[in-house]
Design an enzyme around this catalytic site. Structure first.
Site: not given
Length: 265
Positions: A157-158
């Site tokens: 994800c981030t």
């Protein structure tokens, strides 16, 4: 207790190999087939030899459309991209806005002060279990991990802590890891994530931000994982019901996961 092994990448944050994690009775996750990380927007495909050596075939991006637009992945050589947007039904929730939350101490206090930050993240973890869009994304991730032709797989994800953390937790539980093993591995990302976000946190604190808010945003906490596991138990009666009725992962895919990712001895 064995946690995912850190891969010393130069240009990817929080890159870890799930291989070696104990699954009980001399069983463990196969090494070199499943990796987790933060976003790949800073990857140097040619220069980062640690990443190149992994031979990644598929990158599963769990981020929202806005995150992908603001920081598009740079893929390892010959890897293909597969998008599985976990928070597409809730694009404004906290895990999709980590840097934005640390950019304005006044707004952060309004939104997250007084213990609201931890509650907001815990609620997001419940959404990741109960949202149809999240369920579809996690099913797609698991089916990709189950495909021998897609492996080695890197998913992210981030920051590689919330959406990636729950994806890893579900996968490990399916493979037979205990909840205690999953919890230990879930929390093990904190040092790497704190280091990656240290400049943003320091600027936030220098401008008067609340350290408690910053910590709740940057870290994963036991309560976050427990919120997701509680939702699994309350809605589906446990992992089996969640995987069968919530995620709707086909039985052949589950067999391929076990056959391809579990080793004994």
């Amino acid at each position: 207790m064995q946690t995912a092994r850190t891969v010393p990448a130069a240009t990817v944050v929080n890159l870890r190999d799930l291989g070696g994690i104990a699954l009980g009775r001399e069983r463990r996750v196969r090494q070199g087939v499943l990796f987790r990380s933060g976003q790949l927007s800073g990857l140097d495909p040619a220069g980062d030899l640690a990443v190149a050596a992994l031979g990644i075939r598929t990158v599963v991006d769990l981020r929202t459309a806005d995150e992908r637009r603001w920081a598009p992945d740079r893929l390892p050589d010959r890897a293909r991209l597969f998008v599985a947007d976990v928070l597409g039904d809730h694009p404004g929730v906290a895990p999709a806005r980590l840097k934005a939350l640390l950019a304005d101490p006044v707004e952060a206090e309004r939104m997250l002060g007084g213990g609201r930050a931890e509650e907001l993240f815990a609620d997001t973890y419940r959404k990741m279990v109960l949202s149809p869009g999240a369920s579809a994304a996690f099913r797609a991730f698991l089916e990709t991990a189950a495909d021998p032709g897609a492996r080695p797989v890197l998913f992210h994800c981030t920051a590689g802590k919330d959406r990636t953390g729950w994806a890893a937790a579900v996968l490990l539980l399916i493979l037979g890891a205990s909840r205690e093993t999953v919890r230990t591995d879930f929390l093990a990302v904190n040092p790497a994530v704190r280091a990656a976000f240290a400049p943003y946190v320091q600027k936030f604190l220098d401008e008067g931000g609340d350290p408690a808010v910053a910590a709740a945003v940057v870290e994963v906490r036991p309560r976050y994982l427990e919120a997701a596991l509680d939702a699994v138990d309350e809605r589906w009666g446990g992992l089996e019901g969640y995987v069968r009725d919530g995620l709707r992962v086909p039985e052949p895919a589950l067999r391929r996961l076990l056959d391809g990712l579990v080793i004994t001895g």
